[in-house]
Design a protein around this motif. Sequence first.
Motif, PDB file in Angstrom:
ATOM      1  N   LYS A 141      -1.698 -17.007   0.047  1.00  0.00           N
ATOM      2  CA  LYS A 141      -0.304 -17.343  -0.237  1.00  0.00           C
ATOM      3  C   LYS A 141       0.658 -16.201   0.078  1.00  0.00           C
ATOM      4  CE  LYS A 141       2.763 -18.631  -3.978  1.00  0.00           C
ATOM      5  NZ  LYS A 141       2.964 -18.516  -5.401  1.00  0.00           N
ATOM      6  N   ASP A 142       0.342 -15.008  -0.365  1.00  0.00           N
ATOM      7  CA  ASP A 142       1.235 -13.865  -0.171  1.00  0.00           C
ATOM      8  C   ASP A 142       0.754 -12.932   0.933  1.00  0.00           C
ATOM      9  OD1 ASP A 142       2.990 -14.682  -2.226  1.00  0.00           O
ATOM     10  OD2 ASP A 142       1.621 -13.860  -3.730  1.00  0.00           O
ATOM     11  N   GLY A 143      -0.095 -13.424   1.820  1.00  0.00           N
ATOM     12  CA  GLY A 143      -0.630 -12.592   2.891  1.00  0.00           C
ATOM     13  C   GLY A 143      -1.816 -11.775   2.418  1.00  0.00           C
ATOM     14  N   ILE A 144      -2.274 -10.914   3.298  1.00  0.00           N
ATOM     15  CA  ILE A 144      -3.401 -10.044   2.978  1.00  0.00           C
ATOM     16  C   ILE A 144      -2.905  -8.935   2.062  1.00  0.00           C
ATOM     17  CG2 ILE A 144      -5.130  -8.467   3.935  1.00  0.00           C
ATOM     18  CD1 ILE A 144      -4.718  -9.981   6.630  1.00  0.00           C
ATOM     19  N   PRO A 145      -3.569  -8.685   0.940  1.00  0.00           N
ATOM     20  CA  PRO A 145      -3.146  -7.567   0.101  1.00  0.00           C
ATOM     21  C   PRO A 145      -3.213  -6.245   0.888  1.00  0.00           C
ATOM     22  CG  PRO A 145      -4.649  -8.987  -1.112  1.00  0.00           C
ATOM     23  CD  PRO A 145      -4.664  -9.444   0.324  1.00  0.00           C
ATOM     24  N   VAL A 146      -2.126  -5.497   0.858  1.00  0.00           N
ATOM     25  CA  VAL A 146      -2.046  -4.200   1.527  1.00  0.00           C
ATOM     26  C   VAL A 146      -1.808  -3.137   0.467  1.00  0.00           C
ATOM     27  CG1 VAL A 146      -0.778  -2.769   3.184  1.00  0.00           C
ATOM     28  CG2 VAL A 146      -1.135  -5.216   3.668  1.00  0.00           C
ATOM     29  N   TRP A 147      -2.674  -2.144   0.437  1.00  0.00           N
ATOM     30  CA  TRP A 147      -2.579  -1.008  -0.465  1.00  0.00           C
ATOM     31  C   TRP A 147      -2.249   0.238   0.362  1.00  0.00           C
ATOM     32  CZ3 TRP A 147      -4.729  -0.829  -5.712  1.00  0.00           C
ATOM     33  CH2 TRP A 147      -5.219  -2.058  -6.157  1.00  0.00           C
ATOM     34  N   VAL A 148      -1.678   1.240  -0.278  1.00  0.00           N
ATOM     35  CA  VAL A 148      -1.450   2.533   0.367  1.00  0.00           C
ATOM     36  C   VAL A 148      -2.294   3.577  -0.362  1.00  0.00           C
ATOM     37  CG1 VAL A 148       0.211   4.349   0.902  1.00  0.00           C
ATOM     38  CG2 VAL A 148       0.880   1.950   1.127  1.00  0.00           C
ATOM     39  N   ALA A 149      -3.093   4.300   0.402  1.00  0.00           N
ATOM     40  CA  ALA A 149      -3.888   5.395  -0.154  1.00  0.00           C
ATOM     41  C   ALA A 149      -3.196   6.711   0.176  1.00  0.00           C
ATOM     42  CB  ALA A 149      -5.293   5.385   0.427  1.00  0.00           C
ATOM     43  N   VAL A 150      -3.089   7.575  -0.813  1.00  0.00           N
ATOM     44  CA  VAL A 150      -2.461   8.880  -0.613  1.00  0.00           C
ATOM     45  C   VAL A 150      -3.398   9.966  -1.119  1.00  0.00           C
ATOM     46  CG1 VAL A 150      -0.141   7.894  -0.839  1.00  0.00           C
ATOM     47  CG2 VAL A 150      -1.241   8.904  -2.832  1.00  0.00           C
ATOM     48  N   GLY A 151      -3.250  11.130  -0.539  1.00  0.00           N
ATOM     49  CA  GLY A 151      -4.094  12.244  -0.928  1.00  0.00           C
ATOM     50  C   GLY A 151      -3.414  13.230  -1.860  1.00  0.00           C
ATOM     51  N   GLY A 152      -2.180  12.954  -2.228  1.00  0.00           N
ATOM     52  CA  GLY A 152      -1.499  13.852  -3.162  1.00  0.00           C
ATOM     53  C   GLY A 152      -0.099  14.240  -2.752  1.00  0.00           C
ATOM     54  N   THR A 153       0.410  13.665  -1.673  1.00  0.00           N
ATOM     55  CA  THR A 153       1.753  13.990  -1.220  1.00  0.00           C
ATOM     56  C   THR A 153       2.773  13.143  -1.975  1.00  0.00           C
ATOM     57  OG1 THR A 153       0.838  14.382   0.975  1.00  0.00           O
ATOM     58  CG2 THR A 153       3.224  14.176   0.824  1.00  0.00           C
ATOM     59  N   PRO A 154       3.699  13.772  -2.725  1.00  0.00           N
ATOM     60  CA  PRO A 154       4.698  12.997  -3.469  1.00  0.00           C
ATOM     61  C   PRO A 154       5.505  12.041  -2.584  1.00  0.00           C
ATOM     62  CG  PRO A 154       4.690  15.255  -4.241  1.00  0.00           C
ATOM     63  CD  PRO A 154       3.794  15.212  -3.037  1.00  0.00           C
ATOM     64  N   ALA A 155       5.846  12.448  -1.372  1.00  0.00           N
ATOM     65  CA  ALA A 155       6.621  11.572  -0.483  1.00  0.00           C
ATOM     66  C   ALA A 155       5.855  10.290  -0.166  1.00  0.00           C
ATOM     67  CB  ALA A 155       6.982  12.309   0.804  1.00  0.00           C
ATOM     68  N   SER A 156       4.546  10.376  -0.032  1.00  0.00           N
ATOM     69  CA  SER A 156       3.732   9.190   0.230  1.00  0.00           C
ATOM     70  C   SER A 156       3.691   8.268  -0.984  1.00  0.00           C
ATOM     71  CB  SER A 156       2.313   9.597   0.618  1.00  0.00           C
ATOM     72  OG  SER A 156       2.310  10.300   1.837  1.00  0.00           O
ATOM     73  N   PRO A 166       0.743  -1.598  -3.925  1.00  0.00           N
ATOM     74  CA  PRO A 166      -0.193  -0.932  -4.824  1.00  0.00           C
ATOM     75  C   PRO A 166      -0.674   0.389  -4.225  1.00  0.00           C
ATOM     76  CG  PRO A 166      -1.111  -3.008  -3.995  1.00  0.00           C
ATOM     77  CD  PRO A 166       0.254  -2.866  -3.426  1.00  0.00           C
ATOM     78  N   LEU A 167      -1.014   1.306  -5.093  1.00  0.00           N
ATOM     79  CA  LEU A 167      -1.337   2.677  -4.712  1.00  0.00           C
ATOM     80  C   LEU A 167      -2.766   3.033  -5.096  1.00  0.00           C
ATOM     81  CD1 LEU A 167      -0.042   5.493  -3.803  1.00  0.00           C
ATOM     82  CD2 LEU A 167       0.197   5.919  -6.250  1.00  0.00           C
ATOM     83  N   ILE A 168      -3.415   3.757  -4.199  1.00  0.00           N
ATOM     84  CA  ILE A 168      -4.705   4.378  -4.491  1.00  0.00           C
ATOM     85  C   ILE A 168      -4.529   5.870  -4.251  1.00  0.00           C
ATOM     86  CG2 ILE A 168      -7.086   4.671  -3.706  1.00  0.00           C
ATOM     87  CD1 ILE A 168      -7.154   1.729  -3.071  1.00  0.00           C
ATOM     88  N   ILE A 169      -4.891   6.662  -5.228  1.00  0.00           N
ATOM     89  CA  ILE A 169      -4.828   8.115  -5.070  1.00  0.00           C
ATOM     90  C   ILE A 169      -6.240   8.600  -4.766  1.00  0.00           C
ATOM     91  CG2 ILE A 169      -4.305  10.323  -6.160  1.00  0.00           C
ATOM     92  CD1 ILE A 169      -2.240   8.817  -7.885  1.00  0.00           C
ATOM     93  N   ALA A 170      -6.406   9.155  -3.581  1.00  0.00           N
ATOM     94  CA  ALA A 170      -7.708   9.673  -3.163  1.00  0.00           C
ATOM     95  C   ALA A 170      -7.870  11.082  -3.734  1.00  0.00           C
ATOM     96  CB  ALA A 170      -7.800   9.692  -1.641  1.00  0.00           C
ATOM     97  N   ILE A 171      -8.777  11.219  -4.648  1.00  0.00           N
ATOM     98  CA  ILE A 171      -9.009  12.527  -5.263  1.00  0.00           C
ATOM     99  C   ILE A 171     -10.073  13.233  -4.431  1.00  0.00           C
ATOM    100  CG2 ILE A 171      -9.676  13.735  -7.366  1.00  0.00           C
ATOM    101  CD1 ILE A 171      -8.608  11.301  -8.919  1.00  0.00           C
ATOM    102  N   ILE A 172      -9.599  13.883  -3.382  1.00  0.00           N
ATOM    103  CA  ILE A 172     -10.496  14.542  -2.436  1.00  0.00           C
ATOM    104  C   ILE A 172     -10.971  15.884  -2.995  1.00  0.00           C
ATOM    105  CG2 ILE A 172     -10.649  15.494  -0.099  1.00  0.00           C
ATOM    106  CD1 ILE A 172      -8.539  13.298   0.650  1.00  0.00           C
ATOM    107  N   GLY A 173     -10.133  16.493  -3.779  1.00  0.00           N
ATOM    108  CA  GLY A 173     -10.498  17.748  -4.424  1.00  0.00           C
ATOM    109  C   GLY A 173      -9.775  17.849  -5.755  1.00  0.00           C
ATOM    110  N   GLY A 174     -10.390  18.461  -6.730  1.00  0.00           N
ATOM    111  CA  GLY A 174      -9.751  18.610  -8.029  1.00  0.00           C
ATOM    112  C   GLY A 174     -10.240  17.575  -9.029  1.00  0.00           C
ATOM    113  N   MET A 175      -9.551  17.549 -10.148  1.00  0.00           N
ATOM    114  CA  MET A 175      -9.915  16.662 -11.251  1.00  0.00           C
ATOM    115  C   MET A 175      -8.863  15.562 -11.382  1.00  0.00           C
ATOM    116  SD  MET A 175     -12.720  17.941 -12.252  1.00  0.00           S
ATOM    117  CE  MET A 175     -12.981  17.019 -13.750  1.00  0.00           C
ATOM    118  N   PRO A 176      -9.270  14.379 -11.861  1.00  0.00           N
ATOM    119  CA  PRO A 176      -8.328  13.262 -11.980  1.00  0.00           C
ATOM    120  C   PRO A 176      -7.056  13.596 -12.761  1.00  0.00           C
ATOM    121  CG  PRO A 176     -10.555  12.466 -12.278  1.00  0.00           C
ATOM    122  CD  PRO A 176     -10.632  13.971 -12.186  1.00  0.00           C
TER     123      PRO A 176
END
Length: 197
Positions: A141-156, A166-176
Amino acid sequence: IEQGVLADEVGLDVIELGEHHRSDYVISNPEITLAALASRTKNIKLASGVTVLSSSDPVRVFENFSMIGLLSDQRTEIIVGRGSFIESFPLYGYDLNYYDELFDEKLQLLLQLNKEETINWKGKFRAPLQNQQIHPRTIQKDGIPVWVAVGGTPASVIRAAKLGLPLIIAIIGGMPYQFKQLTELYKKTYIESGHDE
């Protein structure tokens, strides 16, 4: 494939496959593997994790995920990002000086493709589209769900929130807990941009 089948059998919600163009990763094209999983699984959502949209063609990405959706009874989602690795840029002939601009423009096109069957579009990095019909179409109905994954950049984070994605934060380094301020920034910007809570 066998890991994806097992994940489906034990009731996991989603499998995400990343795009990499390196000798230490096995998948350069998540869509092919997700299509194979569509035929072997029944319930699990099939998603990229991530599609490096900056060095991809949004038309091809949309078409591929639409087809996976049709093969899987609409169990597909697209998770896009700029990429934590940059090997795809020289591989596909993209200039890293336009790292952010490429992503922004291609994300706008992908979102338009997801909403409209006939496309009129013009950008800086891709040939224009004039009255082009894009197929196959998803039947969601609303198309394919599209998420944005970011690595920690506030602008993203802000970009995803303003677009209401919707947002996914990729925790590549560090703690949640170190990423809490990004989550708060996303929520604040999302609401300020007029999206429902």
